[in-house]
Scaffold this motif. Structure first.
Motif, PDB file in Angstrom:
ATOM      1  N   VAL A  91       0.867  -1.172   0.000  1.00  0.00           N
ATOM      2  CA  VAL A  91       0.000   0.000   0.000  1.00  0.00           C
ATOM      3  C   VAL A  91       0.909   1.229   0.000  1.00  0.00           C
ATOM      4  O   VAL A  91       1.586   1.502   0.991  1.00  0.00           O
ATOM      5  N   VAL A  92       0.948   1.897  -1.157  1.00  0.00           N
ATOM      6  CA  VAL A  92       1.881   3.008  -1.331  1.00  0.00           C
ATOM      7  C   VAL A  92       1.308   4.037  -2.288  1.00  0.00           C
ATOM      8  O   VAL A  92       0.934   3.679  -3.394  1.00  0.00           O
ATOM      9  N   PRO A  93       1.199   5.293  -1.896  1.00  0.00           N
ATOM     10  CA  PRO A  93       1.372   5.772  -0.531  1.00  0.00           C
ATOM     11  C   PRO A  93       0.192   5.310   0.319  1.00  0.00           C
ATOM     12  O   PRO A  93      -0.903   5.097  -0.188  1.00  0.00           O
ATOM     13  N   CYS A  94       0.437   5.166   1.607  1.00  0.00           N
ATOM     14  CA  CYS A  94      -0.583   4.668   2.516  1.00  0.00           C
ATOM     15  C   CYS A  94      -1.032   5.780   3.448  1.00  0.00           C
ATOM     16  O   CYS A  94      -0.229   6.299   4.226  1.00  0.00           O
ATOM     17  N   SER A  95      -2.290   6.146   3.357  1.00  0.00           N
ATOM     18  CA  SER A  95      -2.832   7.185   4.232  1.00  0.00           C
ATOM     19  C   SER A  95      -3.002   6.635   5.647  1.00  0.00           C
ATOM     20  O   SER A  95      -3.082   5.420   5.857  1.00  0.00           O
ATOM     21  N   MET A  96      -3.063   7.530   6.605  1.00  0.00           N
ATOM     22  CA  MET A  96      -3.274   7.097   7.980  1.00  0.00           C
ATOM     23  C   MET A  96      -4.691   6.562   8.177  1.00  0.00           C
ATOM     24  O   MET A  96      -4.917   5.726   9.052  1.00  0.00           O
ATOM     25  N   GLY A  97      -5.643   7.014   7.365  1.00  0.00           N
ATOM     26  CA  GLY A  97      -6.974   6.422   7.405  1.00  0.00           C
ATOM     27  C   GLY A  97      -6.938   4.956   7.023  1.00  0.00           C
ATOM     28  O   GLY A  97      -7.574   4.109   7.662  1.00  0.00           O
ATOM     29  N   ALA A  98      -6.173   4.634   5.971  1.00  0.00           N
ATOM     30  CA  ALA A  98      -6.033   3.231   5.552  1.00  0.00           C
ATOM     31  C   ALA A  98      -5.328   2.422   6.633  1.00  0.00           C
ATOM     32  O   ALA A  98      -5.719   1.292   6.929  1.00  0.00           O
ATOM     33  N   VAL A  99      -4.290   2.991   7.234  1.00  0.00           N
ATOM     34  CA  VAL A  99      -3.593   2.295   8.325  1.00  0.00           C
ATOM     35  C   VAL A  99      -4.570   1.984   9.450  1.00  0.00           C
ATOM     36  O   VAL A  99      -4.592   0.870   9.981  1.00  0.00           O
ATOM     37  N   GLY A 100      -5.391   2.967   9.816  1.00  0.00           N
ATOM     38  CA  GLY A 100      -6.343   2.768  10.903  1.00  0.00           C
ATOM     39  C   GLY A 100      -7.348   1.669  10.601  1.00  0.00           C
ATOM     40  O   GLY A 100      -7.657   0.836  11.461  1.00  0.00           O
ATOM     41  N   ARG A 101      -7.864   1.641   9.362  1.00  0.00           N
ATOM     42  CA  ARG A 101      -8.821   0.601   8.989  1.00  0.00           C
ATOM     43  C   ARG A 101      -8.153  -0.775   9.004  1.00  0.00           C
ATOM     44  O   ARG A 101      -8.738  -1.751   9.487  1.00  0.00           O
ATOM     45  N   ILE A 102      -6.944  -0.856   8.495  1.00  0.00           N
ATOM     46  CA  ILE A 102      -6.227  -2.134   8.471  1.00  0.00           C
ATOM     47  C   ILE A 102      -5.931  -2.596   9.899  1.00  0.00           C
ATOM     48  O   ILE A 102      -6.154  -3.757  10.249  1.00  0.00           O
ATOM     49  N   ALA A 103      -5.444  -1.687  10.738  1.00  0.00           N
ATOM     50  CA  ALA A 103      -5.128  -2.033  12.129  1.00  0.00           C
ATOM     51  C   ALA A 103      -6.368  -2.473  12.893  1.00  0.00           C
ATOM     52  O   ALA A 103      -6.304  -3.353  13.753  1.00  0.00           O
ATOM     53  N   GLY A 104      -7.506  -1.868  12.572  1.00  0.00           N
ATOM     54  CA  GLY A 104      -8.745  -2.204  13.256  1.00  0.00           C
ATOM     55  C   GLY A 104      -9.497  -3.367  12.658  1.00  0.00           C
ATOM     56  O   GLY A 104     -10.546  -3.773  13.168  1.00  0.00           O
ATOM     57  N   GLY A 105      -8.994  -3.919  11.544  1.00  0.00           N
ATOM     58  CA  GLY A 105      -9.683  -5.031  10.889  1.00  0.00           C
ATOM     59  C   GLY A 105     -10.974  -4.618  10.219  1.00  0.00           C
ATOM     60  O   GLY A 105     -11.860  -5.443  10.001  1.00  0.00           O
ATOM     61  N   VAL A 106     -11.078  -3.340   9.872  1.00  0.00           N
ATOM     62  CA  VAL A 106     -12.284  -2.831   9.222  1.00  0.00           C
ATOM     63  C   VAL A 106     -12.101  -2.958   7.714  1.00  0.00           C
ATOM     64  O   VAL A 106     -11.419  -2.154   7.091  1.00  0.00           O
ATOM     65  N   LEU A 139       3.598  12.327  13.054  1.00  0.00           N
ATOM     66  CA  LEU A 139       2.717  11.221  13.391  1.00  0.00           C
ATOM     67  C   LEU A 139       2.122  11.450  14.777  1.00  0.00           C
ATOM     68  O   LEU A 139       2.835  11.762  15.724  1.00  0.00           O
ATOM     69  N   SER A 140       0.810  11.282  14.878  1.00  0.00           N
ATOM     70  CA  SER A 140       0.150  11.399  16.177  1.00  0.00           C
ATOM     71  C   SER A 140       0.281  10.082  16.933  1.00  0.00           C
ATOM     72  O   SER A 140       0.668   9.045  16.368  1.00  0.00           O
ATOM     73  N   LEU A 141      -0.092  10.108  18.202  1.00  0.00           N
ATOM     74  CA  LEU A 141      -0.072   8.887  18.999  1.00  0.00           C
ATOM     75  C   LEU A 141      -1.001   7.833  18.403  1.00  0.00           C
ATOM     76  O   LEU A 141      -0.689   6.637  18.398  1.00  0.00           O
ATOM     77  N   ILE A 142      -2.140   8.265  17.861  1.00  0.00           N
ATOM     78  CA  ILE A 142      -3.070   7.327  17.210  1.00  0.00           C
ATOM     79  C   ILE A 142      -2.394   6.661  16.023  1.00  0.00           C
ATOM     80  O   ILE A 142      -2.469   5.437  15.844  1.00  0.00           O
ATOM     81  N   HIS A 143      -1.694   7.444  15.199  1.00  0.00           N
ATOM     82  CA  HIS A 143      -0.979   6.866  14.050  1.00  0.00           C
ATOM     83  C   HIS A 143       0.037   5.833  14.521  1.00  0.00           C
ATOM     84  O   HIS A 143       0.135   4.739  13.956  1.00  0.00           O
ATOM     85  N   LEU A 144       0.820   6.201  15.522  1.00  0.00           N
ATOM     86  CA  LEU A 144       1.882   5.312  16.015  1.00  0.00           C
ATOM     87  C   LEU A 144       1.306   4.020  16.577  1.00  0.00           C
ATOM     88  O   LEU A 144       1.852   2.935  16.335  1.00  0.00           O
ATOM     89  N   ARG A 145       0.196   4.126  17.295  1.00  0.00           N
ATOM     90  CA  ARG A 145      -0.417   2.911  17.846  1.00  0.00           C
ATOM     91  C   ARG A 145      -0.961   2.019  16.738  1.00  0.00           C
ATOM     92  O   ARG A 145      -0.813   0.793  16.790  1.00  0.00           O
ATOM     93  N   ASN A 146      -1.586   2.613  15.734  1.00  0.00           N
ATOM     94  CA  ASN A 146      -2.094   1.806  14.623  1.00  0.00           C
ATOM     95  C   ASN A 146      -0.960   1.130  13.856  1.00  0.00           C
ATOM     96  O   ASN A 146      -1.077  -0.027  13.457  1.00  0.00           O
ATOM     97  N   LEU A 147       0.138   1.855  13.639  1.00  0.00           N
ATOM     98  CA  LEU A 147       1.294   1.255  12.959  1.00  0.00           C
ATOM     99  C   LEU A 147       1.880   0.119  13.792  1.00  0.00           C
ATOM    100  O   LEU A 147       2.315  -0.908  13.251  1.00  0.00           O
ATOM    101  N   THR A 148       1.891   0.286  15.099  1.00  0.00           N
ATOM    102  CA  THR A 148       2.383  -0.776  15.984  1.00  0.00           C
ATOM    103  C   THR A 148       1.516  -2.018  15.872  1.00  0.00           C
ATOM    104  O   THR A 148       2.026  -3.144  15.788  1.00  0.00           O
ATOM    105  N   VAL A 149       0.206  -1.841  15.828  1.00  0.00           N
ATOM    106  CA  VAL A 149      -0.713  -2.979  15.690  1.00  0.00           C
ATOM    107  C   VAL A 149      -0.423  -3.733  14.391  1.00  0.00           C
ATOM    108  O   VAL A 149      -0.374  -4.969  14.370  1.00  0.00           O
ATOM    109  N   VAL A 150      -0.219  -2.994  13.303  1.00  0.00           N
ATOM    110  CA  VAL A 150       0.082  -3.638  12.016  1.00  0.00           C
ATOM    111  C   VAL A 150       1.382  -4.443  12.118  1.00  0.00           C
ATOM    112  O   VAL A 150       1.447  -5.586  11.653  1.00  0.00           O
ATOM    113  N   CYS A 151       2.392  -3.866  12.748  1.00  0.00           N
ATOM    114  CA  CYS A 151       3.667  -4.587  12.915  1.00  0.00           C
ATOM    115  C   CYS A 151       3.482  -5.842  13.763  1.00  0.00           C
ATOM    116  O   CYS A 151       4.009  -6.906  13.432  1.00  0.00           O
ATOM    117  N   GLU A 152       2.742  -5.710  14.854  1.00  0.00           N
ATOM    118  CA  GLU A 152       2.524  -6.860  15.734  1.00  0.00           C
ATOM    119  C   GLU A 152       1.753  -7.970  15.027  1.00  0.00           C
ATOM    120  O   GLU A 152       1.933  -9.149  15.336  1.00  0.00           O
TER     121      GLU A 152
END
Length: 198
Positions: A91-106, A139-152
């Motif tokens: 996913v390139v470029p990847c918006s933070m909205g897309a990261v959030g949906r992916i991290a949340g399984g939406v 990057l906001s704390l929300i962005h960082l947490r969502n990116l962490t979830v994707v990595c985990e």
């Protein structure tokens, strides 16, 4: 190898363009079986604004059956199913909205569903690869947490940050430092890729 590229509404359409050009070179050389592309509506709008020539080039490649393009609202496509055999999604470029949906399984669009497939289908027998290339700062704390979830969950976060130790002389060369890193992570060992001090 089958590779899908998701293009979201973050700025940086040049990264998607340069990656797709390289992937189609790999396909022509027989190292990639299929290249699929999915745009979000904002991703297409940003690409039209930043790189209109990219969209006309891509349309020609799709018309020539060198790549396939899927609609982001079409869940009846191969990338929406783990049984279809796609090996990677970038996913390139990847918006933070897309990261959030992916991290949340939406999985409300095809890109998020394809990312979900890459994460759920990972196994010791077959490694599916999800690479997210965020293009956002700061990057906001929300962005960082969502990116962490994707990595985990097993995804790879590869920010669209060019490196400069190769002393790039043009914008394309700077962008390619990111693109070549993506290809290296896909196991394609691209010609011209140089790591630190190589």
């Amino acid at each position: 190898m089958k590779v899908a590229v998701g293009i979201t509404g973050a700025s940086g359409a040049i990264y998607a363009e340069r990656l797709l050009r390289r992937l189609l070179d790999e396909r022509a050389a027989g190292r990639v079986e299929q290249v699929a592309v999915v745009f979000t509506s904002n991703g297409r709008a940003v690409a039209e604004f930043e790189r209109p020539e990219f969209l006309s080039w891509l349309a020609q490649r799709v018309a020539a059956d060198e790549a396939v393009e899927f609609r982001n609202d079409d869940f009846f496509t191969p990338v929406a199913s783990g049984s279809a055999g796609y090996d990677a999604l970038v996913v390139v470029p990847c918006s933070m909205g897309a990261v959030g949906r992916i991290a949340g399984g939406v999985t409300d669009d095809l890109i998020a569903r394809a990312a979900d497939v890459m994460l759920k289908e990972r196994s010791p027998m077959r490694r599916r690869t999800l690479i997210l290339c965020p293009r956002e700062t700061p990057l906001s704390l929300i962005h960082l947490r969502n990116l962490t979830v994707v990595c985990e969950a097993g995804g790879i976060v590869l920010p669209a940050m060019p490196s400069f130790y190769t002393q790039p002389q043009t914008l394309d060369e700077a962008v390619d430092t990111v693109v070549l890193r993506i290809l290296s992570l896909l196991g394609l060992a691209p010609e011209g890729y140089r790591g630190w001090q190589e």
